[in-house]
Design a protein around this motif. Sequence first.
Motif, PDB file in Angstrom:
ATOM      1  N   LYS A 187     -50.916  -6.072  -3.427  1.00  0.00           N
ATOM      2  CA  LYS A 187     -50.671  -6.224  -1.620  1.00  0.00           C
ATOM      3  C   LYS A 187     -50.045  -5.122  -1.244  1.00  0.00           C
ATOM      4  N   SER A 188     -49.308  -4.357  -2.688  1.00  0.00           N
ATOM      5  CA  SER A 188     -48.511  -2.884  -1.893  1.00  0.00           C
ATOM      6  C   SER A 188     -49.721  -2.319  -1.352  1.00  0.00           C
ATOM      7  N   ALA A 189     -50.596  -1.995  -1.913  1.00  0.00           N
ATOM      8  CA  ALA A 189     -51.907  -1.196  -1.550  1.00  0.00           C
ATOM      9  C   ALA A 189     -52.129  -1.318  -0.217  1.00  0.00           C
ATOM     10  N   GLU A 190     -52.583  -2.790   0.021  1.00  0.00           N
ATOM     11  CA  GLU A 190     -53.037  -3.047   1.615  1.00  0.00           C
ATOM     12  C   GLU A 190     -51.416  -2.660   2.753  1.00  0.00           C
ATOM     13  N   ARG A 191     -50.089  -2.666   2.128  1.00  0.00           N
ATOM     14  CA  ARG A 191     -49.550  -2.923   3.183  1.00  0.00           C
ATOM     15  C   ARG A 191     -49.460  -1.246   3.246  1.00  0.00           C
TER      16      ARG A 191
END
Length: 280
Positions: free
Chosen positions: A139-143
Amino acid sequence: MNTRRNFIKTSIAGAGAMALNPLNMLASEGSAKLKKFGFISGIAGEAMKADWKGTLKKAVEFGFSELEGGTNFASSPQEFVSFCKEIGIQPIAGSVSFRSSNEELKKSFDKIKAHGQEYVLDYWPWYGDVPFSFEDCKKSAERLNEVGALAKNHGLKFLWHNHDNEFREMEEGLPFDYLMENTDPKLVNCEMDIYWVKKGGGDPLGVLKKYTGRVPILHVKDMAPDEDFICPGRGIIDFGPIFKEAKKQGIEHYIVERDNEPDGLGCLQSSAEFLKNLRF
């Protein structure tokens, strides 16, 4: 004894500098030195709050020429930029939270640009708390990629800042590696905190070599023998080899940081003396 430990610099100005670890002073065989270095405003938060202009002037006298943060003390971006230009310190980075909405981020980016800063940082690029999981990383990488694209569209360079938990194993490897390997280098890079890498069990020099070109700013923070925070030059981290590799990679920004520092100006003074005298 290693020849790099044979000479101890004894003529250091300022009482704060006397607390430097003598083993760190001229601890290198090389002749290279930092061309410039800066500090994060929070290290001298109380002093900045009481007199931000006087504090910045003192920092410049000590030898600092770059600043991360600190814009909230001025009455306007124009006042801040004008004063920094007058005394010779360059604002380089402001911060945001990637959990903010895109519209909020755009407003923050406008302010950061108005303050003359080139980089935008997220100090906690996570939705949840520690320990991080594979899903957290995904999730963090996508954001991070989304925010990096927004920042680029505003003419800014987006970085995330690590702590120690990115170097603690999850289901599949290290969170630090996941974020670096699953973000676009054209959009997202890292402000690597040397202390936190070591605190997490990582090797700062090894990480820097592994991710050549991905770390435009180093947070220069030292570690006490008990692994607590301490001002650069007073602790156990050997900065020489790290800086030598950073120079090789063309890294230009070295930002002094020390969390929860009770004597901000004293820490800045001793840190500046250390960095001015360090050869690598």
